[in-house]
Design an enzyme around this catalytic site. Structure first.
Site, PDB file in Angstrom:
ATOM      1  CB  CYS A  80      -3.579   3.765   0.224  1.00  0.00           C
ATOM      2  SG  CYS A  80      -4.450   2.414  -0.534  1.00  0.00           S
ATOM      3  N   PRO A  81      -6.309   3.679   2.258  1.00  0.00           N
ATOM      4  CG  PRO A  81      -8.143   2.361   2.990  1.00  0.00           C
ATOM      5  CD  PRO A  81      -6.825   2.985   3.450  1.00  0.00           C
TER       6      PRO A  81
END
Length: 75
Positions: free
Chosen positions: A14-15
């Site tokens: 992430c992200p």
């Protein structure tokens, strides 16, 4: 289901799965379907929330071993 594009986001934390998904969906026409493969467990809630906030539709998600698969229809 007719898939317009497959995005390989496996191994990304992430992200990055969201960043790559956003870029890929921008290349599609309205109504086309993007298939995403990710391994980051956070992608499940992140992609669902992102699709909803962007006006896209999360059609389906599934787990295939360690790989999470998502199908998002561009809205």
């Amino acid at each position: 289901m007719k898939i317009a594009k497959v995005l390989d986001a496996k191994g990304l934390a992430c992200p990055m799965p969201i960043v790559k998904t956003k870029k890929a969906i921008n290349e599609l026409e309205l109504g086309e379907i993007l298939e995403i493969h990710a391994t980051d467990k956070g992608a499940k809630s992140d992609l669902a929330a992102w699709a909803k906030s962007g006006g896209h539709e999360l059609l389906k998600d599934s787990e295939d071993g360690d790989v999470l698969k998502f199908w998002i229809k561009k809205g």
